[in-house]
Design a protein around this motif. Structure first.
Motif, PDB file in Angstrom:
ATOM      1  N   LEU A 169       0.811  -1.209   0.000  1.00  0.00           N
ATOM      2  CA  LEU A 169       0.000   0.000   0.000  1.00  0.00           C
ATOM      3  C   LEU A 169       0.850   1.266   0.000  1.00  0.00           C
ATOM      4  O   LEU A 169       0.453   2.299  -0.547  1.00  0.00           O
ATOM      5  N   GLU A 170       2.035   1.210   0.602  1.00  0.00           N
ATOM      6  CA  GLU A 170       2.877   2.404   0.661  1.00  0.00           C
ATOM      7  C   GLU A 170       3.503   2.746  -0.684  1.00  0.00           C
ATOM      8  O   GLU A 170       4.123   3.809  -0.828  1.00  0.00           O
ATOM      9  N   LYS A 171       3.347   1.873  -1.669  1.00  0.00           N
ATOM     10  CA  LYS A 171       3.898   2.147  -2.998  1.00  0.00           C
ATOM     11  C   LYS A 171       2.829   2.626  -3.977  1.00  0.00           C
ATOM     12  O   LYS A 171       3.044   2.648  -5.190  1.00  0.00           O
ATOM     13  N   GLY A 172       1.677   3.026  -3.436  1.00  0.00           N
ATOM     14  CA  GLY A 172       0.689   3.664  -4.288  1.00  0.00           C
ATOM     15  C   GLY A 172       1.171   5.037  -4.735  1.00  0.00           C
ATOM     16  O   GLY A 172       2.217   5.536  -4.285  1.00  0.00           O
ATOM     17  N   VAL A 173       0.425   5.675  -5.609  1.00  0.00           N
ATOM     18  CA  VAL A 173       0.816   6.969  -6.149  1.00  0.00           C
ATOM     19  C   VAL A 173      -0.347   7.947  -6.053  1.00  0.00           C
ATOM     20  O   VAL A 173      -1.507   7.555  -5.867  1.00  0.00           O
ATOM     21  N   ILE A 174      -0.012   9.219  -6.167  1.00  0.00           N
ATOM     22  CA  ILE A 174      -1.002  10.295  -6.200  1.00  0.00           C
ATOM     23  C   ILE A 174      -1.161  10.738  -7.642  1.00  0.00           C
ATOM     24  O   ILE A 174      -0.164  11.010  -8.320  1.00  0.00           O
ATOM     25  N   LEU A 175      -2.381  10.797  -8.122  1.00  0.00           N
ATOM     26  CA  LEU A 175      -2.642  11.158  -9.512  1.00  0.00           C
ATOM     27  C   LEU A 175      -3.305  12.523  -9.578  1.00  0.00           C
ATOM     28  O   LEU A 175      -4.290  12.785  -8.876  1.00  0.00           O
ATOM     29  N   LEU A 176      -2.738  13.387 -10.419  1.00  0.00           N
ATOM     30  CA  LEU A 176      -3.225  14.760 -10.583  1.00  0.00           C
ATOM     31  C   LEU A 176      -3.601  14.997 -12.041  1.00  0.00           C
ATOM     32  O   LEU A 176      -2.843  15.579 -12.809  1.00  0.00           O
ATOM     33  N   PRO A 177      -4.773  14.536 -12.462  1.00  0.00           N
ATOM     34  CA  PRO A 177      -5.191  14.824 -13.835  1.00  0.00           C
ATOM     35  C   PRO A 177      -5.529  16.296 -13.996  1.00  0.00           C
ATOM     36  O   PRO A 177      -6.228  16.875 -13.157  1.00  0.00           O
ATOM     37  N   CYS A 178      -5.033  16.909 -15.057  1.00  0.00           N
ATOM     38  CA  CYS A 178      -5.271  18.339 -15.313  1.00  0.00           C
ATOM     39  C   CYS A 178      -6.182  18.555 -16.516  1.00  0.00           C
ATOM     40  O   CYS A 178      -6.273  19.681 -17.030  1.00  0.00           O
ATOM     41  N   GLU A 179      -6.833  17.498 -16.985  1.00  0.00           N
ATOM     42  CA  GLU A 179      -7.766  17.647 -18.091  1.00  0.00           C
ATOM     43  C   GLU A 179      -8.947  18.520 -17.657  1.00  0.00           C
ATOM     44  O   GLU A 179      -9.415  18.436 -16.514  1.00  0.00           O
ATOM     45  N   LEU A 180      -9.432  19.349 -18.564  1.00  0.00           N
ATOM     46  CA  LEU A 180     -10.455  20.335 -18.226  1.00  0.00           C
ATOM     47  C   LEU A 180     -11.849  19.734 -18.304  1.00  0.00           C
ATOM     48  O   LEU A 180     -12.673  20.099 -19.159  1.00  0.00           O
ATOM     49  N   ILE A 181     -12.127  18.798 -17.408  1.00  0.00           N
ATOM     50  CA  ILE A 181     -13.462  18.222 -17.301  1.00  0.00           C
ATOM     51  C   ILE A 181     -13.847  18.235 -15.824  1.00  0.00           C
ATOM     52  O   ILE A 181     -12.993  18.285 -14.943  1.00  0.00           O
ATOM     53  N   ASP A 182     -15.147  18.200 -15.560  1.00  0.00           N
ATOM     54  CA  ASP A 182     -15.613  18.155 -14.181  1.00  0.00           C
ATOM     55  C   ASP A 182     -15.152  16.868 -13.517  1.00  0.00           C
ATOM     56  O   ASP A 182     -15.139  15.800 -14.140  1.00  0.00           O
ATOM     57  N   ASP A 183     -14.799  16.961 -12.235  1.00  0.00           N
ATOM     58  CA  ASP A 183     -14.435  15.790 -11.433  1.00  0.00           C
ATOM     59  C   ASP A 183     -13.410  14.918 -12.165  1.00  0.00           C
ATOM     60  O   ASP A 183     -13.594  13.711 -12.326  1.00  0.00           O
ATOM     61  N   ASN A 184     -12.311  15.556 -12.605  1.00  0.00           N
ATOM     62  CA  ASN A 184     -11.350  14.819 -13.413  1.00  0.00           C
ATOM     63  C   ASN A 184     -10.654  13.707 -12.642  1.00  0.00           C
ATOM     64  O   ASN A 184     -10.243  12.707 -13.228  1.00  0.00           O
ATOM     65  N   GLY A 185     -10.552  13.836 -11.314  1.00  0.00           N
ATOM     66  CA  GLY A 185      -9.973  12.750 -10.528  1.00  0.00           C
ATOM     67  C   GLY A 185     -10.825  11.499 -10.547  1.00  0.00           C
ATOM     68  O   GLY A 185     -10.360  10.417 -10.958  1.00  0.00           O
ATOM     69  N   PRO A 186     -12.091  11.586 -10.104  1.00  0.00           N
ATOM     70  CA  PRO A 186     -12.965  10.411 -10.197  1.00  0.00           C
ATOM     71  C   PRO A 186     -13.130   9.892 -11.628  1.00  0.00           C
ATOM     72  O   PRO A 186     -13.272   8.686 -11.842  1.00  0.00           O
ATOM     73  N   ALA A 187     -13.114  10.789 -12.627  1.00  0.00           N
ATOM     74  CA  ALA A 187     -13.251  10.347 -14.023  1.00  0.00           C
ATOM     75  C   ALA A 187     -12.068   9.477 -14.432  1.00  0.00           C
ATOM     76  O   ALA A 187     -12.240   8.440 -15.099  1.00  0.00           O
ATOM     77  N   LEU A 188     -10.854   9.877 -14.030  1.00  0.00           N
ATOM     78  CA  LEU A 188      -9.680   9.077 -14.378  1.00  0.00           C
ATOM     79  C   LEU A 188      -9.697   7.749 -13.625  1.00  0.00           C
ATOM     80  O   LEU A 188      -9.376   6.700 -14.198  1.00  0.00           O
TER      81      LEU A 188
END
Length: 488
Positions: A169-188
């Motif tokens: 679990l400690e090797k997970g990553v943080i994802l920062l989508p910058c696409e211009l859509i609503d709720d881009n984190g949950p969408a990705l």
């Protein structure tokens, strides 16, 4: 007289090997991420000791542009604009955080991408692959080298990391989508889970994605205009090297991240003095940007075009149009937004300075593309909310902008580019107005009844039909300038 031959400008290369650990994978090699995200990471490295290197990944193949490797990942960001006092400023920064660029369009380079999954230092994955980039492609297969879509490439990369570290679990990553859509984190996240499900990668991987990886929604705000052809030669002469990857950006920027409080420590944001905001709810910031920045553009465009202007800068500097826009934002848009008024006013002041930026020639006709979908999303919500908060009193400047947009669609000022059904409707309706077969009130009624656009028949809003018909009369009878003077 004989002059000595001019020596070629030396190419931009590193004087020492890259020494930072690779903590960030960046899907997207374009000007925006380089002038926005990489620029900020470079400052975090300098100011706060983030000590993060970046590997850039091309999300799609087919580009003939050379890799950043030809300059050892280096490039210059030229920042131009107006400061808080309205004075012109210019600054150049050599961005050094990028180590290399991978183009995974070949099997060999795709293997290099997947190899990044085993990097124990990897913490962040950022993306800007356009709004369409997050869309899944169900023809992608697990064994494709590479799969076509960004979500499929990302899923393979994350699955390789899950395997490389036995699901730690400690090797997970943080994802920062910058696409211009609503709720881009949950969408990705939904796109990755969809691909993982299609490929039957197992419940363990899905659990790791959910528990170990953080998909943050983001809001990005900066105009990055790309290679500054107008200034590159002068900047290169000042810096003493050639830079084929130079990008120009406005001074203003803001990066809003909806994520856990621990991200502030992860990115060392506490003393960064950067406009990076970590929030629990990104929606108010999106409403602020859409309402004031995008809504300000959409409110301004038809009025300025009918007043005989060509660019946003001209319009904001125009004594009548600029004053009218400032009043529309201050008295009609800001009161309809649910945020601290002082914060909204500060944002609006920054927006007007951005609109005046002499380094950016933003043509009004370009912004006028698809005006009706923009008006429905950016301006009409504020118009209706203003009325709801003020006992039914309508915001006169937003109503005038609505009327001006309708007059613009007579088609005599610019070449219209919109839904063909909208263009046809106005061609027919204005033709009937000219022949006397339709009144301006009937024109207003017909367009406000377009529930497919507005979501409902807006003739039901008390007084709107009459106010719109009167505004149409003022613009068509007296001209845009006189209509502005009446409101000023």
């Amino acid at each position: 007289m004989t002059y000595p031959a001019q020596q070629p400008m030396p190419a931009l290369r590193r004087s020492a090997p890259f020494a930072r650990p690779i903590k960030i994978l960046q899907f997207g090699q374009g000007a925006f991420l380089r002038g926005f995200f990489d620029w900020q990471i470079d400052l975090l490295n300098e100011r706060c000791g983030l000590d993060a290197g970046v590997v850039v990944v091309r999300p799609r193949g087919g580009s003939a542009t050379p890799l950043l490797d030809v300059q050892d990942g280096l490039f210059t960001v030229l920042v131009r604009g107006l400061d808080e006092h309205g004075e012109n400023v210019k600054a150049c920064r050599l961005v050094e955080c990028v180590q290399r660029e991978i183009d995974p369009s070949t099997a060999a380079m795709y293997a290099e991408l997947l190899a990044q999954a085993a990097n124990p230092d990897l913490r962040l994955i950022v993306s800007n692959t356009t709004e369409a980039g997050i869309a899944v492609n169900d023809s992608d297969a697990f064994d494709d080298a590479p799969p076509a879509s960004f979500p499929a490439k990302l899923t393979r990369l994350l699955y390789a990391r899950y395997q490389a570290f036995d699901g730690a679990l400690e090797k997970g990553v943080i994802l920062l989508p910058c696409e211009l859509i609503d709720d881009n984190g949950p969408a990705l996240k939904a796109a990755v889970l969809h691909v993982a499900g299609r490929w039957q990668l197992g419940a363990g991987f899905a659990h790791w994605l959910d528990r170990a990886c953080t998909f943050c929604s983001t809001l990005v705000d900066r105009i990055v205009t790309g290679y500054p052809a107008d200034a590159a030669a002068q900047v290169e002469a000042e810096l003493g090297f050639s830079d084929r990857f130079m990008v120009a950006a406005e001074q203003y920027y803001q990066f809003v991240i909806e994520g856990p409080a621990s991200l502030a420590d992860e990115l060392k944001l506490h003393d960064a003095k950067l406009n990076i905001v970590l929030v629990d709810d990104i929606k108010p910031y999106k409403k602020r940007k859409v309402g004031i920045l995008n809504g300000g553009h959409t409110t301004l465009v038809p009025v300025a075009l009918l007043a005989g202007l060509e660019s946003v800068g001209q319009a904001v500097d125009d004594g009548e149009v600029g004053a009218w826009l400032a009043a529309a934002i201050d008295h009609e848009i800001i009161p309809a937004l649910e945020m601290d008024v002082t914060e909204l006013q500060a944002f609006a002041a920054a927006v007007l300075l951005r609109f005046r930026n002499p380094s950016i020639h933003h043509r009004l006709a370009s912004i006028a593309l698809n005006s009706w979908s923009k008006f429905a999303a950016r301006v009409m919500p504020q118009l209706l909310r203003f009325a709801a908060l003020n006992g039914g009193r309508l915001p006169p400047r937003l109503v005038l902008s609505l009327a001006a947009t309708m007059v613009l669609y007579r088609g005599s000022v610019i070449e219209l580019a919109d839904d063909p059904a909208h263009v046809r409707w106005f061609a027919d309706a204005w033709g009937r107005v000219v022949t006397g077969d339709m009144s301006l009130r009937a024109l207003a009624e017909g367009w406000l009844a377009n529930s497919a656009l507005w979501g409902r028949d807006l003739n039901a809003v008390a007084g709107l039909t009459t106010a719109l018909a009167e505004a149409l009369g003022r613009v068509t009878r007296d001209g845009m300038r006189q209509a502005l003077r009446d409101q000023l």
